[in-house]
Design an enzyme around this catalytic site. Structure first.
Site, PDB file in Angstrom:
ATOM      1  N   THR A  10       0.860  -1.314   0.000  1.00 53.57           N
ATOM      2  CA  THR A  10       0.118   0.054   0.066  1.00 53.57           C
ATOM      3  C   THR A  10       0.816   1.250  -0.002  1.00 53.57           C
ATOM      4  OG1 THR A  10      -1.925  -1.164   1.437  1.00 53.57           O
ATOM      5  CG2 THR A  10      -1.803   1.125   1.360  1.00 53.57           C
ATOM      6  N   LYS A 188       3.937   4.636  18.529  1.00 53.46           N
ATOM      7  CA  LYS A 188       4.040   5.792  18.290  1.00 53.46           C
ATOM      8  C   LYS A 188       4.100   6.977  19.312  1.00 53.46           C
ATOM      9  CE  LYS A 188       1.059   5.196  14.063  1.00 53.46           C
ATOM     10  NZ  LYS A 188      -0.431   5.054  13.703  1.00 53.46           N
TER      11      LYS A 188
HETATM   12  N1  HSE Z   1      -2.234   1.189  10.991  1.00 47.35           N
HETATM   13  C1  HSE Z   1      -1.843   2.618  11.344  1.00 47.35           C
HETATM   14  C2  HSE Z   1      -2.962   3.574  11.558  1.00 47.35           C
HETATM   15  C3  HSE Z   1      -1.366   3.045   9.817  1.00 47.35           C
HETATM   16  O1  HSE Z   1      -4.249   3.225  11.388  1.00 47.35           O
HETATM   17  O2  HSE Z   1      -3.064   4.585  12.220  1.00 47.35           O
HETATM   18  C4  HSE Z   1      -0.661   4.285  10.257  1.00 47.35           C
HETATM   19  O3  HSE Z   1       0.484   4.276  10.896  1.00 47.35           O
END
Ligand code: HSE
Length: 379
Positions: A10, A188
Protein backbone atom coordinates in the site's frame (compact mmCIF):
# COMPACT_ATOMS: atom_id res chain seq x y z
CA UNK A 1 19.30 10.86 -5.19
CA UNK A 2 18.98 7.22 -6.24
CA UNK A 3 16.73 5.12 -4.07
CA UNK A 4 16.22 1.46 -3.29
CA UNK A 5 12.60 0.99 -2.21
CA UNK A 6 11.84 -1.94 0.09
CA UNK A 7 8.22 -3.00 -0.28
CA UNK A 8 5.63 -2.40 -3.01
CA UNK A 9 2.48 -2.74 -0.89
CA UNK A 10 0.00 0.00 0.00
CA UNK A 11 2.56 2.59 1.08
CA UNK A 12 5.37 1.43 -1.21
CA UNK A 13 3.27 1.94 -4.32
CA UNK A 14 2.42 5.42 -3.03
CA UNK A 15 6.11 6.26 -2.53
CA UNK A 16 6.83 4.99 -6.05
CA UNK A 17 4.09 7.10 -7.55
CA UNK A 18 5.04 10.35 -5.76
CA UNK A 19 8.76 9.93 -6.51
CA UNK A 20 8.01 9.32 -10.21
CA UNK A 21 6.96 13.00 -10.29
CA UNK A 22 10.00 14.36 -8.42
CA UNK A 23 12.74 15.67 -10.67
CA UNK A 24 15.65 15.05 -8.28
CA UNK A 25 14.67 11.65 -6.91
CA UNK A 26 14.78 8.34 -8.72
CA UNK A 27 13.84 4.85 -7.63
CA UNK A 28 16.41 2.53 -9.13
CA UNK A 29 15.18 -0.73 -7.63
CA UNK A 30 12.13 -2.02 -5.78
CA UNK A 31 12.54 -5.04 -3.54
CA UNK A 32 9.50 -7.26 -3.12
CA UNK A 33 8.96 -11.01 -3.00
CA UNK A 34 5.90 -10.74 -5.25
CA UNK A 35 5.85 -10.18 -9.03
CA UNK A 36 4.88 -6.78 -10.43
CA UNK A 37 5.22 -6.79 -14.25
CA UNK A 38 4.65 -3.02 -14.36
CA UNK A 39 7.98 -2.52 -12.54
CA UNK A 40 9.97 -4.20 -15.33
CA UNK A 41 13.66 -4.66 -14.45
CA UNK A 42 13.38 -2.29 -11.50
CA UNK A 43 11.91 -5.18 -9.49
CA UNK A 44 14.42 -7.28 -7.56
CA UNK A 45 13.94 -10.15 -5.13
CA UNK A 46 17.44 -10.03 -3.67
CA UNK A 47 18.40 -7.24 -1.27
CA UNK A 48 22.09 -7.56 -2.10
CA UNK A 49 21.39 -5.98 -5.51
CA UNK A 50 20.42 -2.75 -3.70
CA UNK A 51 23.06 -3.08 -1.00
CA UNK A 52 25.93 -3.56 -3.42
CA UNK A 53 24.92 -0.86 -5.88
CA UNK A 54 27.15 2.16 -5.14
CA UNK A 55 24.78 4.44 -7.06
CA UNK A 56 22.03 3.90 -4.50
CA UNK A 57 22.58 6.35 -1.66
CA UNK A 58 19.23 5.97 0.12
CA UNK A 59 17.07 3.03 1.13
CA UNK A 60 13.36 3.59 1.85
CA UNK A 61 11.77 0.82 3.89
CA UNK A 62 7.99 0.32 4.00
CA UNK A 63 7.86 -3.41 4.65
CA UNK A 64 6.68 -3.16 8.26
CA UNK A 65 7.49 -5.67 11.01
CA UNK A 66 10.77 -6.09 12.87
CA UNK A 67 12.49 -8.64 10.64
CA UNK A 68 14.04 -8.46 8.15
CA UNK A 69 13.51 -4.68 8.32
CA UNK A 70 16.01 -4.38 11.18
CA UNK A 71 18.70 -6.36 9.36
CA UNK A 72 18.04 -4.36 6.17
CA UNK A 73 18.42 -1.08 8.08
CA UNK A 74 21.70 -2.11 9.70
CA UNK A 75 23.15 -3.45 6.44
CA UNK A 76 22.16 -0.31 4.51
CA UNK A 77 23.69 2.08 7.03
CA UNK A 78 26.82 -0.07 7.43
CA UNK A 79 27.22 0.36 3.66
CA UNK A 80 26.97 4.15 4.07
CA UNK A 81 23.43 4.48 2.73
CA UNK A 82 20.80 6.78 4.26
CA UNK A 83 17.77 5.01 5.65
CA UNK A 84 14.16 6.23 5.58
CA UNK A 85 11.40 4.20 7.17
CA UNK A 86 7.70 4.41 8.01
CA UNK A 87 8.06 1.41 10.32
CA UNK A 88 7.16 2.44 13.88
CA UNK A 89 7.65 -1.07 15.22
CA UNK A 90 11.25 -1.01 14.01
CA UNK A 91 11.96 2.52 15.26
CA UNK A 92 10.34 1.92 18.64
CA UNK A 93 12.25 -1.30 19.24
CA UNK A 94 15.70 -0.33 17.98
CA UNK A 95 15.57 3.41 18.58
CA UNK A 96 19.03 4.10 20.04
CA UNK A 97 20.78 1.36 18.15
CA UNK A 98 19.69 2.63 14.75
CA UNK A 99 20.25 6.31 15.51
CA UNK A 100 23.71 5.56 16.96
CA UNK A 101 24.62 3.56 13.89
CA UNK A 102 23.46 6.39 11.63
CA UNK A 103 25.62 8.85 13.59
CA UNK A 104 28.61 6.50 13.52
CA UNK A 105 28.35 5.99 9.77
CA UNK A 106 27.55 9.64 9.03
CA UNK A 107 24.31 8.80 7.25
CA UNK A 108 20.75 10.03 7.78
CA UNK A 109 18.06 8.04 9.54
CA UNK A 110 14.57 9.51 9.15
CA UNK A 111 11.17 8.11 10.16
CA UNK A 112 8.70 11.01 9.91
CA UNK A 113 5.93 8.77 8.51
CA UNK A 114 6.17 6.45 11.51
CA UNK A 115 3.89 8.71 13.58
CA UNK A 116 0.85 10.54 12.25
CA UNK A 117 0.92 9.35 8.62
CA UNK A 118 1.24 12.56 6.60
CA UNK A 119 1.47 14.99 9.55
CA UNK A 120 4.66 16.99 10.10
CA UNK A 121 4.58 15.79 13.72
CA UNK A 122 8.06 14.43 14.44
CA UNK A 123 9.71 17.18 12.42
CA UNK A 124 7.70 19.77 14.37
CA UNK A 125 8.75 18.26 17.70
CA UNK A 126 12.32 18.46 16.46
CA UNK A 127 11.92 22.12 15.51
CA UNK A 128 9.97 23.00 18.68
CA UNK A 129 12.77 21.73 20.92
CA UNK A 130 15.21 24.22 19.42
CA UNK A 131 13.45 27.08 21.21
CA UNK A 132 11.08 25.48 23.68
CA UNK A 133 10.56 22.87 26.37
CA UNK A 134 7.76 20.44 25.59
CA UNK A 135 5.74 19.53 28.68
CA UNK A 136 3.04 17.25 27.29
CA UNK A 137 1.90 15.41 24.18
CA UNK A 138 -1.36 13.66 23.52
CA UNK A 139 -3.72 12.76 20.78
CA UNK A 140 -5.42 10.47 18.35
CA UNK A 141 -2.55 8.71 16.63
CA UNK A 142 -4.26 5.72 15.04
CA UNK A 143 -6.42 6.13 11.94
CA UNK A 144 -7.93 2.64 12.02
CA UNK A 145 -9.39 2.92 15.51
CA UNK A 146 -10.62 6.45 14.84
CA UNK A 147 -12.35 5.13 11.72
CA UNK A 148 -13.95 2.27 13.68
CA UNK A 149 -15.14 4.49 16.55
CA UNK A 150 -16.50 7.14 14.21
CA UNK A 151 -18.27 4.58 12.01
CA UNK A 152 -19.89 2.91 15.04
CA UNK A 153 -20.96 6.31 16.40
CA UNK A 154 -22.48 7.64 13.21
CA UNK A 155 -24.20 4.49 11.89
CA UNK A 156 -25.52 1.18 13.18
CA UNK A 157 -22.41 -0.63 11.89
CA UNK A 158 -20.89 -3.26 14.20
CA UNK A 159 -17.24 -3.33 15.24
CA UNK A 160 -16.16 -6.15 12.90
CA UNK A 161 -17.72 -4.53 9.83
CA UNK A 162 -16.10 -1.17 10.60
CA UNK A 163 -12.73 -2.92 10.99
CA UNK A 164 -13.14 -4.69 7.62
CA UNK A 165 -13.84 -1.32 6.00
CA UNK A 166 -10.70 0.19 7.56
CA UNK A 167 -8.68 -2.76 6.26
CA UNK A 168 -10.12 -2.42 2.76
CA UNK A 169 -9.20 1.27 2.78
CA UNK A 170 -5.56 0.42 3.58
CA UNK A 171 -5.52 2.00 7.06
CA UNK A 172 -5.05 -1.08 9.23
CA UNK A 173 -1.81 -2.90 10.03
CA UNK A 174 -1.18 -6.32 8.46
CA UNK A 175 -2.38 -7.75 11.76
CA UNK A 176 -5.12 -5.30 12.79
CA UNK A 177 -4.95 -6.43 16.41
CA UNK A 178 -1.96 -4.04 16.60
CA UNK A 179 -4.45 -1.24 15.91
CA UNK A 180 -7.40 -2.30 18.02
CA UNK A 181 -5.38 -3.48 21.03
CA UNK A 182 -3.40 -0.23 21.00
CA UNK A 183 0.09 -1.55 20.20
CA UNK A 184 0.42 0.62 17.10
CA UNK A 185 -0.41 3.77 19.05
CA UNK A 186 1.80 2.63 21.94
CA UNK A 187 4.79 2.53 19.57
CA UNK A 188 3.88 5.95 18.24
CA UNK A 189 3.68 7.54 21.68
CA UNK A 190 6.99 5.96 22.69
CA UNK A 191 8.72 7.41 19.62
CA UNK A 192 7.03 10.79 20.18
CA UNK A 193 7.82 10.96 23.90
CA UNK A 194 11.42 9.90 23.34
CA UNK A 195 11.87 12.72 20.87
CA UNK A 196 9.82 15.31 22.80
CA UNK A 197 11.42 14.66 26.20
CA UNK A 198 14.81 13.14 25.22
CA UNK A 199 13.87 10.09 27.27
CA UNK A 200 14.03 6.39 26.53
CA UNK A 201 10.71 4.66 27.10
CA UNK A 202 10.16 1.01 26.32
CA UNK A 203 6.94 -0.89 25.71
CA UNK A 204 6.98 -2.15 29.33
CA UNK A 205 6.80 1.48 30.57
CA UNK A 206 3.60 2.36 28.70
CA UNK A 207 0.39 0.57 29.76
CA UNK A 208 -2.15 0.08 26.98
CA UNK A 209 -5.87 -0.52 26.85
CA UNK A 210 -7.40 -0.74 23.36
CA UNK A 211 -10.92 -0.71 21.94
CA UNK A 212 -11.48 -4.43 21.36
CA UNK A 213 -14.12 -4.59 24.11
CA UNK A 214 -16.23 -1.57 23.09
CA UNK A 215 -19.89 -2.40 22.41
CA UNK A 216 -22.92 -0.62 20.99
CA UNK A 217 -24.27 -0.23 24.53
CA UNK A 218 -21.16 1.86 25.40
CA UNK A 219 -21.49 4.03 22.30
CA UNK A 220 -25.20 4.63 23.02
CA UNK A 221 -24.40 5.57 26.61
CA UNK A 222 -21.65 7.99 25.55
CA UNK A 223 -24.03 9.67 23.10
CA UNK A 224 -26.61 10.15 25.84
CA UNK A 225 -23.90 11.68 28.10
CA UNK A 226 -22.79 13.99 25.24
CA UNK A 227 -19.25 12.61 25.21
CA UNK A 228 -17.25 10.91 22.46
CA UNK A 229 -14.90 7.96 22.88
CA UNK A 230 -11.44 8.19 21.29
CA UNK A 231 -8.37 5.97 21.63
CA UNK A 232 -5.55 8.27 22.72
CA UNK A 233 -1.85 8.34 23.42
CA UNK A 234 -0.71 10.44 26.37
CA UNK A 235 2.71 11.43 27.71
CA UNK A 236 3.78 14.23 30.04
CA UNK A 237 6.76 15.33 32.05
CA UNK A 238 6.37 14.84 35.80
CA UNK A 239 9.29 16.20 37.87
CA UNK A 240 12.40 14.24 36.84
CA UNK A 241 10.39 11.62 34.93
CA UNK A 242 7.37 11.08 32.70
CA UNK A 243 3.95 9.48 32.69
CA UNK A 244 2.92 7.72 29.47
CA UNK A 245 -0.08 5.55 28.64
CA UNK A 246 -2.59 4.56 25.93
CA UNK A 247 -6.30 4.34 26.67
CA UNK A 248 -9.75 5.17 25.31
CA UNK A 249 -10.98 8.46 26.72
CA UNK A 250 -14.36 10.17 26.86
CA UNK A 251 -14.16 13.75 25.59
CA UNK A 252 -16.93 16.38 25.77
CA UNK A 253 -18.60 16.41 22.35
CA UNK A 254 -17.78 20.07 21.69
CA UNK A 255 -13.98 19.68 22.04
CA UNK A 256 -11.67 19.42 19.01
CA UNK A 257 -10.51 15.89 19.90
CA UNK A 258 -14.13 14.68 19.80
CA UNK A 259 -14.65 15.80 16.21
CA UNK A 260 -12.00 13.90 14.26
CA UNK A 261 -13.49 11.99 11.30
CA UNK A 262 -12.51 8.86 9.39
CA UNK A 263 -8.79 7.97 9.36
CA UNK A 264 -7.71 11.39 10.59
CA UNK A 265 -5.36 12.05 13.53
CA UNK A 266 -5.23 15.03 15.86
CA UNK A 267 -1.95 15.21 17.77
CA UNK A 268 -1.02 17.97 20.17
CA UNK A 269 1.97 19.15 22.13
CA UNK A 270 2.28 21.82 24.77
CA UNK A 271 5.42 23.95 24.74
CA UNK A 272 6.30 26.40 27.51
CA UNK A 273 6.67 29.24 24.99
CA UNK A 274 4.35 28.28 22.15
CA UNK A 275 1.51 26.85 24.25
CA UNK A 276 -0.74 24.37 22.48
CA UNK A 277 0.08 23.29 18.93
CA UNK A 278 -2.14 20.68 17.29
CA UNK A 279 -1.62 18.78 14.05
CA UNK A 280 -4.61 17.49 12.13
CA UNK A 281 -4.62 15.33 9.00
CA UNK A 282 -4.73 11.84 7.61
CA UNK A 283 -2.79 9.57 9.94
CA UNK A 284 -2.96 6.45 7.79
CA UNK A 285 -3.31 5.39 4.19
CA UNK A 286 -1.21 5.14 1.04
CA UNK A 287 -0.53 8.71 -0.01
CA UNK A 288 -0.41 10.49 3.36
CA UNK A 289 2.19 8.01 4.64
CA UNK A 290 4.11 8.00 1.35
CA UNK A 291 4.09 11.82 1.43
CA UNK A 292 6.21 11.87 4.60
CA UNK A 293 8.59 9.16 3.33
CA UNK A 294 9.27 11.30 0.29
CA UNK A 295 9.59 14.44 2.45
CA UNK A 296 12.34 12.63 4.36
CA UNK A 297 14.12 11.86 1.07
CA UNK A 298 13.89 15.51 0.04
CA UNK A 299 15.27 16.59 3.44
CA UNK A 300 18.18 14.19 3.11
CA UNK A 301 18.86 15.32 -0.47
CA UNK A 302 19.07 18.87 0.87
CA UNK A 303 21.63 17.87 3.50
CA UNK A 304 19.66 16.94 6.65
CA UNK A 305 21.63 14.31 8.54
CA UNK A 306 20.52 14.71 12.15
CA UNK A 307 18.05 12.47 13.88
CA UNK A 308 15.13 14.20 15.63
CA UNK A 309 16.77 14.04 19.06
CA UNK A 310 20.21 13.97 20.64
CA UNK A 311 21.27 11.65 23.44
CA UNK A 312 18.35 9.94 25.17
CA UNK A 313 18.29 8.53 28.68
CA UNK A 314 16.10 6.34 30.84
CA UNK A 315 13.93 8.35 33.27
CA UNK A 316 11.51 7.34 36.05
CA UNK A 317 7.97 6.52 34.86
CA UNK A 318 5.35 8.03 37.17
CA UNK A 319 2.05 6.54 36.01
CA UNK A 320 1.18 6.23 39.71
CA UNK A 321 1.06 10.04 39.99
CA UNK A 322 -1.31 10.67 37.06
CA UNK A 323 -4.92 10.25 38.19
CA UNK A 324 -8.33 10.58 36.62
CA UNK A 325 -11.86 9.25 36.66
CA UNK A 326 -12.77 6.18 34.61
CA UNK A 327 -15.79 4.56 33.03
CA UNK A 328 -15.59 0.80 33.68
CA UNK A 329 -17.92 -1.90 32.33
CA UNK A 330 -17.41 -5.51 33.26
CA UNK A 331 -19.65 -8.50 33.74
CA UNK A 332 -17.36 -9.60 36.59
CA UNK A 333 -17.34 -6.75 39.15
CA UNK A 334 -15.13 -7.31 42.20
CA UNK A 335 -14.23 -5.76 45.54
CA UNK A 336 -11.61 -3.42 44.00
CA UNK A 337 -14.26 -1.97 41.68
CA UNK A 338 -16.73 -1.74 44.59
CA UNK A 339 -14.18 0.27 46.63
CA UNK A 340 -13.31 2.60 43.75
CA UNK A 341 -16.79 3.11 42.34
CA UNK A 342 -18.25 6.61 42.55
CA UNK A 343 -21.63 6.04 40.83
CA UNK A 344 -23.38 3.81 38.27
CA UNK A 345 -22.95 4.82 34.62
CA UNK A 346 -25.10 2.91 32.09
CA UNK A 347 -24.26 -0.77 32.35
CA UNK A 348 -20.98 0.13 34.03
CA UNK A 349 -19.71 2.49 36.71
CA UNK A 350 -17.77 5.69 37.06
CA UNK A 351 -14.82 5.48 39.45
CA UNK A 352 -13.36 7.94 41.93
CA UNK A 353 -9.98 9.39 40.98
CA UNK A 354 -7.69 6.44 40.26
CA UNK A 355 -4.05 6.43 39.17
CA UNK A 356 -3.32 5.29 35.63
CA UNK A 357 -0.98 2.65 37.00
CA UNK A 358 -3.61 1.15 39.31
CA UNK A 359 -6.45 1.28 36.77
CA UNK A 360 -4.44 -0.36 33.99
CA UNK A 361 -3.06 -3.05 36.31
CA UNK A 362 -6.64 -3.92 37.34
CA UNK A 363 -7.91 -3.90 33.73
CA UNK A 364 -5.03 -6.05 32.48
CA UNK A 365 -5.99 -8.78 34.94
CA UNK A 366 -9.76 -8.33 34.53
CA UNK A 367 -9.68 -8.75 30.76
CA UNK A 368 -8.38 -12.31 31.20
CA UNK A 369 -11.56 -13.15 33.10
CA UNK A 370 -13.89 -10.89 31.09
CA UNK A 371 -12.60 -10.28 27.53
CA UNK A 372 -15.47 -7.84 26.90
CA UNK A 373 -14.45 -5.59 29.80
CA UNK A 374 -14.05 -1.96 28.71
CA UNK A 375 -12.51 1.08 30.39
CA UNK A 376 -12.24 4.70 29.29
CA UNK A 377 -10.62 7.66 31.03
CA UNK A 378 -12.96 10.60 31.63
CA UNK A 379 -11.59 14.05 30.78
N1 HSE B 1 -2.47 1.27 11.12
C1 HSE B 1 -2.00 2.60 11.29
C2 HSE B 1 -3.17 3.49 11.62
C3 HSE B 1 -1.33 3.05 10.04
O1 HSE B 1 -4.32 3.06 11.45
O2 HSE B 1 -2.97 4.60 12.08
C4 HSE B 1 -0.58 4.34 10.16
O3 HSE B 1 0.45 4.29 11.09
Amino acid sequence: MKIGLLGFGTVGAGVYHIISKQADLEIKYVLDLREFPELGDKLVHDYSVILNDPEIDTVVEVLGGLHPSYEFAVQAMEKGKNFVTANKHLVCHYFTELTSLAAKRGVAFRCTAAVGGGLPWLTSLERAKRVDKISEIWGIMNGTTNYILETMRSSPVAFDKALSEAQALGYAEADPSADIDGLDIQRKVIISANIAFNCLLTEADVPVFGIRGIRKEDIDLFKSENVVCKLTANAMRIDDGVAAFVEPILVPANEPDANIPSNFNLITFIGENVGRLSFYGQGAGRYPTAFNCVQDCVDIASGVKDFYAGALKYVPVYNDREEHYYYVRTSCPDSWLGEHMSKPMGNGVMTHLVSVKEMHAWAKEKIKEDPECFIAGIR
